[in-house]
Design a protein around this motif. Structure first.
Motif, PDB file in Angstrom:
ATOM      1  N   ASN A 174       0.859  -1.179   0.000  1.00 25.57           N
ATOM      2  CA  ASN A 174       0.000   0.000   0.000  1.00 25.57           C
ATOM      3  C   ASN A 174       0.895   1.229   0.000  1.00 25.57           C
ATOM      4  N   TYR A 175       0.270   2.406  -0.105  1.00 29.61           N
ATOM      5  CA  TYR A 175       1.011   3.670  -0.029  1.00 29.61           C
ATOM      6  C   TYR A 175       0.734   4.419   1.263  1.00 29.61           C
ATOM      7  N   TYR A 176      -0.316   3.990   1.993  1.00 33.81           N
ATOM      8  CA  TYR A 176      -0.737   4.741   3.177  1.00 33.81           C
ATOM      9  C   TYR A 176      -1.413   3.809   4.183  1.00 33.81           C
ATOM     10  N   TRP A 177      -1.137   4.054   5.474  1.00 32.00           N
ATOM     11  CA  TRP A 177      -1.731   3.268   6.556  1.00 32.00           C
ATOM     12  C   TRP A 177      -2.346   4.236   7.576  1.00 32.00           C
ATOM     13  N   PRO A 178      -3.665   4.134   7.815  1.00 36.56           N
ATOM     14  CA  PRO A 178      -4.354   5.129   8.656  1.00 36.56           C
ATOM     15  C   PRO A 178      -3.922   5.142  10.118  1.00 36.56           C
ATOM     16  N   ASN A 179      -3.381   4.022  10.621  1.00 38.30           N
ATOM     17  CA  ASN A 179      -2.943   3.984  12.026  1.00 38.30           C
ATOM     18  C   ASN A 179      -1.475   4.397  12.148  1.00 38.30           C
ATOM     19  N   GLU A 180      -1.154   5.539  11.550  1.00 39.14           N
ATOM     20  CA  GLU A 180       0.232   5.987  11.452  1.00 39.14           C
ATOM     21  C   GLU A 180       0.678   6.899  12.595  1.00 39.14           C
ATOM     22  N   LYS A 181      -0.247   7.493  13.308  1.00 43.48           N
ATOM     23  CA  LYS A 181       0.095   8.542  14.273  1.00 43.48           C
ATOM     24  C   LYS A 181       0.855   7.981  15.481  1.00 43.48           C
ATOM     25  N   PRO A 182       1.624   8.824  16.177  1.00 42.64           N
ATOM     26  CA  PRO A 182       2.266   8.399  17.425  1.00 42.64           C
ATOM     27  C   PRO A 182       1.218   8.248  18.522  1.00 42.64           C
ATOM     28  N   VAL A 183       1.521   7.403  19.488  1.00 46.11           N
ATOM     29  CA  VAL A 183       0.572   7.137  20.571  1.00 46.11           C
ATOM     30  C   VAL A 183       1.234   7.431  21.911  1.00 46.11           C
ATOM     31  N   PHE A 184       0.547   8.218  22.736  1.00 43.17           N
ATOM     32  CA  PHE A 184       1.014   8.484  24.093  1.00 43.17           C
ATOM     33  C   PHE A 184       0.335   7.495  25.034  1.00 43.17           C
ATOM     34  N   ASN A 185       1.104   6.513  25.483  1.00 42.13           N
ATOM     35  CA  ASN A 185       0.596   5.515  26.418  1.00 42.13           C
ATOM     36  C   ASN A 185       1.139   5.874  27.802  1.00 42.13           C
TER      37      ASN A 185
END
Length: 269
Positions: A158-169
Motif C-alpha cells: 500500500n502507499y498509506y496506513w491510517p494507524n500511522e500517528k504516534p501514541v502516548f501511552n
C-alpha cells in the motif's frame, strides 16, 4: 528478552550506537553506507522511522535480509527499525520482521547497549496522505486483485496506513520510567518546540485535506505529552528524530535534540 508490557533488546557486543534519519526503502544503500563506506564494525544502527516497510510484498523484505546478512555478520553490525508514518505498522510487532541482524521493533521498546538505555517510539502524520491514498486507488483500479489468505491482507502493499500517528501511552510510559534508567529517546517526529516549525509545506497539502492541520497539531501535542512525562525522570540527555528531511540540533533544558536528514548518521556517545 520480553517484559509483559514492552520489549527489551540488549546488545552486549555492541561498541557504538548510531542513529539514522529516514531511509525510505533504501535498505541496501543503508547497509552499504554502514559496512562499506564508513566501515563500521560492532555497531548498532537505529533508523528513526520512514524505513519503507509495506510498499512491497513481504518476501521483498526477507530478500533484503538474505542479500545483506553475510556483510552484516562479517562486520558484526545490527540494524533496528523504528516505525515511521511511511511504514506499515504491521511489521513493527517485534515478530513479523525479526532477524539476528535486522529487526523492526514495536513502539515503547527499550534498547540497552554501550551503557545506554534508549526508548524508541514511532509514528507521525503523513502530510501527503491525500495524494498517497489517491495514487493507490488509481493503481488498484488498473490491476486484478486476487483474494488473499486470512491474516495476510495486513501485509498487502500500500502507499498509506491510517494507524500511522504516534501514541502516548501514559500508563506504559510510567511503568517503563520506573523500571528503566532511560538516557536517550528515538522517535520519528518531535515535540512542538523543536524544528521543523515552518508550516509552508503543510499549508499546501491542507488545501486538499481539511483535517490535516489539526491532525498534525495533535501529533506534536502527543509528542509534547511524551516529552513532559520523560522530563520528570531528569535522566534524558539525547533525543533523536527524523521525519522532516532536514538537519538541526539544539540543547533544550539539558537535552540535546537532534533532527536527522534523510540517511544522515549521528553517533550517541
Amino acid at each position: 528478552m520480553n517484559n509483559i508490557d514492552y520489549n527489551i533488546y540488549e546488545f552486549p557486543e555492541c561498541e557504538s550506537i548510531v542513529i539514522s534519519g529516514d531511509i525510505h526503502g533504501d535498505f541496501n544503500l543503508l547497509v552499504n553506507k554502514m559496512c562499506v563506506q564508513y566501515r563500521m564494525e560492532n555497531t548498532l544502527l537505529i533508523v528513526a522511522g520512514d524505513c519503507g516497510f509495506g510498499f512491497q510484498n513481504k518476501d521483498y523484505y526477507e530478500n533484503i535480509v538474505k542479500r545483506n546478512t553475510k556483510r552484516m555478520n562479517t562486520a558484526n553490525n545490527w540494524i533496528l527499525f523504528v516505525r515511521g508514518n511511511h511504514d506499515n505498522p504491521a511489521y513493527f510487532d517485534g515478530k513479523t520482521f525479526k532477524h539476528k541482524r535486522f529487526m523492526a521493533i514495536p513502539d515503547y521498546s527499550i534498547i540497552k547497549a554501550c551503557g545506554h538505555t534508549l526508548l524508541c517510539i514511532g509514528g507521525a502524520i503523513s502530510i501527503d496522505r491525500s495524494y498517497r491514498i489517491n495514487a493507490w486507488e488509481q493503481i488498484q483500479k488498473k490491476r486484478y486483485q486476487p483474494s488473499l489468505e486470512m491474516g495476510k491482507e495486513i501485509y498487502e502493499p500500500n502507499y498509506y496506513w491510517p494507524n500511522e500517528k504516534p501514541v502516548f501511552n501514559s500508563e506504559l510510559l510510567g511503568k517503563i520510567m520506573s523500571e528503566q534508567p532511560i538516557d536517550s529517546v528515538i522517535t520519528h517526529t518531535s515535540p512542538s518546540f523543536c524544528e521543523l516549525q515552518n508550516k509552508n509545506g503543510l499549508s499546501e497539502w491542507s488545501s486538499n485535506d481539511t483535517q490535516l492541520a489539526s491532525d498534525v497539531q495533535l501529533e506534536r501535542q502527543t509528542m509534547d505529552s511524551i516529552y513532559y512525562s520523560l522530563k520528570e525522570s531528569r535522566t534524558i540527555t539525547h533525543w533523536c528524530y527524523g521525519h522532516f528531511h532536514q538537519s538541526w540540533h539544539s540543547d533544550i533544558e539539558g537535552i540535546l535534540f537532534k533532527m536527522l536528514d534523510i540517511m544522515e548518521f549521528y553517533e550517541i556517545k
